[in-house]
Design a protein around this motif. Structure first.
Motif, PDB file in Angstrom:
ATOM      1  N   THR A  47       0.840  -1.191   0.000  1.00 19.91           N
ATOM      2  CA  THR A  47       0.000   0.000   0.000  1.00 19.91           C
ATOM      3  C   THR A  47       0.875   1.239   0.000  1.00 19.91           C
ATOM      4  O   THR A  47       1.903   1.283   0.673  1.00 19.91           O
ATOM      5  N   PHE A  86       2.308   4.494   1.090  1.00 16.44           N
ATOM      6  CA  PHE A  86       2.401   4.957   2.467  1.00 16.44           C
ATOM      7  C   PHE A  86       1.774   6.347   2.632  1.00 16.44           C
ATOM      8  O   PHE A  86       2.151   7.293   1.949  1.00 16.44           O
ATOM      9  N   PRO A  99       1.101   9.025   5.660  1.00 18.32           N
ATOM     10  CA  PRO A  99       1.270   9.292   7.090  1.00 18.32           C
ATOM     11  C   PRO A  99      -0.072   9.655   7.719  1.00 18.32           C
ATOM     12  O   PRO A  99      -0.874  10.369   7.127  1.00 18.32           O
ATOM     13  N   GLN A 100      -0.310   9.122   8.916  1.00 17.44           N
ATOM     14  CA  GLN A 100      -1.574   9.360   9.597  1.00 17.44           C
ATOM     15  C   GLN A 100      -1.665  10.772  10.162  1.00 17.44           C
ATOM     16  O   GLN A 100      -2.741  11.246  10.477  1.00 17.44           O
ATOM     17  N   ASN A 140      -4.784  13.049  11.182  1.00 16.67           N
ATOM     18  CA  ASN A 140      -5.027  13.510  12.550  1.00 16.67           C
ATOM     19  C   ASN A 140      -5.355  14.995  12.600  1.00 16.67           C
ATOM     20  O   ASN A 140      -6.173  15.441  13.400  1.00 16.67           O
ATOM     21  N   PHE A 183      -8.883  15.692  11.485  1.00 17.02           N
ATOM     22  CA  PHE A 183      -9.960  15.385  12.427  1.00 17.02           C
ATOM     23  C   PHE A 183     -10.349  16.601  13.254  1.00 17.02           C
ATOM     24  O   PHE A 183     -11.518  16.782  13.596  1.00 17.02           O
TER      25      PHE A 183
END
Lengths: 415, 363
Positions: free
Chosen positions: A381, A383, A385-386, A390, A393
Motif C-alpha cells: 500500500t 504509504f 502518514p496518519q 489527525n 480530524f
C-alpha cells in the motif's frame, strides 16, 4: 427464464455477459482448418466432457493447447473408469494401474462403461494417436502423472473403509485431494515450465501447486455435499463433521441446519487457508493464455466459496454461481493485480458475514487477514502518514463540536 | 553445547513466569535462577507446568552493579535473559532507571573480565513498538527503521535498551533482542482484562474504524518459547554467529482484523451484540479528544483516549520470516487457544478473589 431475470437484477453481470459473448477475443484462437480430423474429434470430446475447462484450454497458446487438451482427455478417461460402479474391481484395478501403458498402446478402446463420459473411452484410440504426436518432453510428464494418479485411484477403490465410511481425518482429506487434484497441479506446472510459460521456481515449492489443486477440489467437495450424499459418496472428513453431528448425513435434515452451517464454516476455513499459496503461484505464470487458464478456475472457486459460506441451501440442494457472475469474473481476472483484487473482494465478503457466534470466527478472520497480508507483500500500500489525517480530524471535529459534547455527555451519564 | 544454567531477570513478572515455564519444559531442563525485586507469585498448576520449588530465587536490584555481580558470581549463568520492565504508568524516571540504567548495568557487569567464558550471552525482551511511530505498519520487518521520536517515554527507553544490548554483542558475549507484539495470556493485566471489562457495557456495540485494519496479537507462551530458542541458538557455536547482535520480531503469525479479538472475548463471555454502531476514525478521534478533556476537567483518568483510538484503527502487523528462519521459531499456541486460556485465567483469579473474601468474612 429465471436466468434472464437474474441478469436483469445484476446489471453489471448483464454487461459482462454481453461483453464476453460479443467482444471477447481469445489470446490465441483455434485454427480448425489446420487441424486433422482426428484432432478435431478430440476437441469435440473435450467440449462434450468438460464443462468448465474446455473453453480456457482451447484458448491456450498453440504450443500447449493440444498438450493440455490431451492431458485432460487422458485423465477424463481414467476418471471415467474409476467412477464407473458397474466395473468390478478385478477388472477395474488393473486398468487403472496400467493406464500409463494404455496411452502407449495404439488402438486401445474400452466399450463396457455406462458412465456419461464413456464416449471418451470408446474413442480412446483417437486420444492415443494425438498423445503419440506430442513432443517427448510433454509425453514424459503426462505419463508420470497418469501413472501416479492411476495408482492413487486404484488404492482408493480397494480401500473398503474409504468406500463405506468416507474420508476419516483432515490429513486423509488432503491426501485424497492430492490424488485427484494436487497431482494435476504438479503435471500442469511441469508442462508449463517445459513450455517456458511458468517460472521454474514453482517446481521447487510443491506446496504452491498442491494448494492450487486443493482449493479447486475442496471447493467442489463443499459445494457438492448434497449431490454426493444422494450418490452415496462422502468426502467431508469425519475429523471435522464429528464435532457437529453423529453422521455426515444429518446435516441435510432441517433440524440440524445450525450444526451443518457451523461445519460448513470449518470446511470453508480449511479451504481458504490455501488462498495465499494460490496467489503466490499465479504470480509465477509468465504468459497470458496460461495465466487465464490457471486463474479462471481459481476465481470461480473463491466466488463459489463465498456463495456457499454459511449458505443453508448447500445442505439441501445444489448451488452454483450465476452465469453472469462467471462472465464478470473471467473478464476481470486478466492480470495479477486484478486477480488479487477479486480474491480480496470475496475474502472480505466472507469476513463481513463472519460472526462471533461461529466456532470458526477467529480462524476465518485469520485466514482472510492472511490473504490481505500476502497481497500486501506483492503490492504494498502506498504509504500515507496518519498525521495529516489527525490534523483533519480537528477541523472536522470542531464543526461537530456541539454534537460531540452531547454524545460524550451521554456516554458519561451511562457510565 | 547445551544450556546448563539460565538467569531470568524479571522472572516474577507476567512474561517472566512464562519464561520459567518454557525453560523448565526443556529436556534436559537447565538450572533456572530468577532475579527480581519481588518473589515469584503463586503459580497455579492449571496454567504453568513447572514446580516453583525447583526455581532458585535471588532478590536483587538491577540498577546496583554490586548486587548484580554477587548474583552472577553465585549463579554462573550461561545465558542471562533480561525481561525486567516496569509496568506502564510508572513514569518516565522509573522507565529510565530500569530500562536504560538497569540494562546498562546488566551488560557492563556481565562483560567484566571475571565472567569471560562463563556468561556467553544475553537475550533481551524489547518490543515491536520500538518501530511504531503511530503510522500504519504493514508487513513490517526488522529492516523497518526505529522512528526518530518514539511514541512515549516507555518505548523510548525500550529502544535505548535494545540499542545498547545489540551494540554490546561480541565474540565472547553474544546478544539477541526479541520484539514481541501485543502480548496477552495468563497473568496479563492489560490487553485481555481490558477487553473483558467492556463485556457487559454498551461498549461492545461500538466499532471505531472500518475494521479492515489488521493487528498482530501474540500469546505470551509463544514469546517465552522464542526466548528459549534464542538462548539455545546463542550457546550453540554453529548457530550463534547468525543470530548474535540481531533483533527479531515475534508474533503469533496469525494476523487478524482488530475487532476479532475483543469480539471473541465478549462472545466467550456470552455476549454477542445484535447490532454494532460504526464510528469513523476521525469522529472517534474527536470523541476521544472530548473525553480526555472532560476527564481532565473532572480530574480523572480518561478510559477512552486518542491513543486507544489510533491503536484500534491502526494496521500493525509484521513479517516474522527472520525469526522463523534463524530462530526456527514457530508459534506453539494458536491465537484462539491463547484467548481461551487468558479468559480461563481471569475466571480463576476472580474465583480465587471471591474465595479469599469469603474466608475472611467467615473468620
Amino acid at each position: 427464464m429465471s436466468k434472464y431475470l437474474q441478469l436483469l437484477a445484476h446489471p453489471s453481470e448483464l454487461r459482462a455477459v454481453i461483453q464476453w459473448s460479443v467482444w471477447h477475443d481469445p489470446v490465441y484462437p483455434r485454427e480448425p482448418e489446420k487441424e486433422s480430423e482426428n484432432l478435431k474429434r478430440c476437441y469435440e470430446l473435450l467440449n462434450y466432457t468438460s464443462r468448465s475447462f474446455s473453453a480456457v484450454i482451447q484458448e491456450l497458446s498453440p504450443e500447449l493447447r493440444v498438450v493440455i487438451a490431451i492431458f485432460y482427455l487422458i485423465l477424463r478417461g481414467l476418471d471415467t473408469i474409476e467412477d464407473d460402479m458397474t466395473i468390478p474391481n478385478p477388472t477395474k484395478l488393473p486398468i487403472l494401474r496400467s493406464f500409463h501403458e494404455v496411452i502407449d498402446t495404439p488402438g486401445w478402446t474400452y466399450n463396457d462403461s455406462k458412465e456419461k463420459d464413456a464416449v471418451v473411452l470408446r474413442e480412446f484410440d483417437k486420444v492415443i494417436i494425438e498423445y503419440q504426436n506430442l513432443k517427448d518432453k510433454y509425453k514424459v510428464v503426462i505419463k508420470d502423472i497418469t501413472k501416479e494418479m492411476g495408482h492413487g485411484m486404484a488404492s482408493y477403490c480397494e480401500n473398503e473403509d474409504f468406500n463405506k465410511k468416507g474420508v476419516d481425518t483432515v490429513k486423509d482429506y488432503d491426501l485424497y485431494c492430492h490424488y485427484v487434484a494436487g497431482i494435476i497441479g504438479d503435471g500442469l506446472t511441469r508442462l508449463g515450465v517445459e513450455a517456458g510459460v511458468a517460472n521454474p521456481k514453482l517446481l521447487d515449492n510443491p506446496q504452491l501447486y498442491e494448494s492450487m489443486g486443493l482449493l479447486l477440489q475442496k471447493t467442489n467437495i463443499i459445494r457438492d455435499y448434497h449431490e454426493d450424499l444422494m450418490d452415496n459418496r462422502r468426502f467431508w472428513p469425519k475429523e471435522i463433521w464429528q464435532k457437529y453431528a453423529k453422521s455426515l448425513d444429518d446435516f441435510a435434515k432441517p433440524e440440524n441446519e445450525a450444526a451443518g452451517l457451523d461445519c460448513l464454516s470449518e470446511m470453508v476455513a480449511n479451504a481458504i487457508e490455501h488462498v495465499p499459496d494460490c496467489l503466490f503461484y499465479l504470480a509465477g505464470i509468465k504468459e497470458q493464455s496460461m495465466f487465464n487458464f490457471c486463474t479462471i478456475p481459481q476465481v470461480m472457486a473463491i466466488a463459489t466459496l463465498e456463495l456457499v459460506y454459511r449458505n443453508p441451501k448447500v445442505l439441501t440442494g445444489h448451488v452454483k454461481i450465476r452465469k453472469g457472475l462467471a462472465c464478470k469474473l473471467m473478464l476481470e481476472a486478466v492480470n495479477v493485480r486484478t486477480t488479487y483484487d477479486t480474491f480480496q473482494e470475496y475474502c472480505h465478503k466472507i469476513q463481513a458475514r463472519n460472526t462471533p457466534r461461529d466456532p470458526m470466527y477467529v480462524r476465518i478472520s485469520v485466514a482472510c487477514a492472511k490473504v490481505d497480508q500476502f497481497i500486501e507483500t506483492v503490492f504494498p500500500t502506498k504509504f500515507v502518514p496518519q498525521t495529516a489525517a489527525n490534523n483533519a480530524f480537528l477541523v472536522f471535529g470542531l464543526s461537530f463540536a456541539v454534537v460531540g459534547i452531547l454524545i460524550v455527555y451521554t456516554i458519561f451519564l451511562l457510565d | 553445547m547445551v544450556l546448563n544454567t539460565v538467569l531470568i531477570i524479571g522472572g516474577s513478572g507476567f512474561l517472566g513466569c512464562h519464561l520459567v515455564d518454557r525453560f523448565a519444559a526443556l529436556s534436559p531442563a537447565p538450572a533456572i535462577h530468577v532475579l527480581d525485586i519481588r518473589p515469584l507469585p503463586a503459580i497455579p498448576p492449571e496454567f504453568y507446568s513447572f514446580d516453583p520449588e525447583t526455581i532458585v530465587f535471588h532478590k536483587g536490584d538491577i540498577t546496583d552493579p554490586s548486587s548484580l555481580r554477587d548474583i552472577y558470581r553465585a549463579v554462573k549463568p550461561d545465558i542471562v535473559v533480561h525481561s525486567a520492565s516496569p509496568i506502564h504508568g510508572m513514569g518516565k524516571e522509573i522507565y529510565y532507571k530500569v530500562n536504560v540504567d538497569g540494562t546498562r548495568a546488566i551488560i557492563d557487569v556481565a562483560t567484566e573480565p571475571e565472567f569471560k567464558g562463563i556468561i556467553k550471552g544475553l537475550v533481551y525482551t524489547s518490543s515491536a513498538s520500538v518501530i511504531y511511530n503511530g503510522d500504519d505498519l504493514r508487513n513490517a520487518d526488522e529492516s523497518t527503521p526505529m522512528p526518530d521520536k518514539q511514541m512515549d517515554a516507555y518505548n523510548e527507553t525500550k529502544a535505548l535498551g535494545e540499542k545498547m544490548v545489540l551494540a554490546a554483542s561480541s565474540a565472547d558475549f553474544k546478544t539477541v533482542a526479541l520484539r514481541p507484539s501485543a502480548m496477552f495470556g495468563p497473568g496479563d493485566r492489560q490487553l485481555i482484562p481490558n477487553m473483558a471489562e467492556v463485556t457487559y457495557t454498551f461498549g461492545t456495540r461500538f466499532q471505531i474504524g472500518d475494521n479492515w485494519n489488521i493487528f498482530d496479537f501474540t500469546y505470551i507462551g509463544n514469546v517465552a518459547h522464542a526466548h528459549v530458542l534464542a538462548a539455545q541458538k546463542l550457546v550453540d557455536e554453529k548457530t550463534s554467529q547468525r543470530v548474535a547482535g540481531e533483533p527479531f520480531i515475534i508474533t503469533n503469525n496469525e494476523p487478524v482484523y482488530f475487532f476479532t479479538v475483543p469480539r471473541k472475548v465478549w462472545a466467550m463471555k456470552g455476549v454477542v451484540p445484535g447490532f454494532t454502531i460504526k464510528i469513523s476514525r476521525p469522529v472517534g478521534f474527536f470523541l476521544a479528544y472530548m473525553s480526555e478533556l472532560v476527564a481532565k476537567l473532572r480530574g480523572k483518568e480518561a478510559l477512552f483516549t486518542r491513543f486507544r483510538v489510533s491503536f484500534t484503527c491502526a494496521n500493525r502487523y509484521f513479517n516474522i520470516n527472520k525469526a522463523i528462519r534463524y530462530l526456527d521459531y514457530e508459534p506453539i499456541v494458536k491465537l484462539e487457544d491463547g484467548i481461551e486460556r487468558s479468559l480461563r485465567f481471569l475466571t480463576y483469579e476472580e474465583e480465587l478473589k471471591a474465595k479469599t473474601l469469603a474466608e475472611k468474612k467467615s473468620e
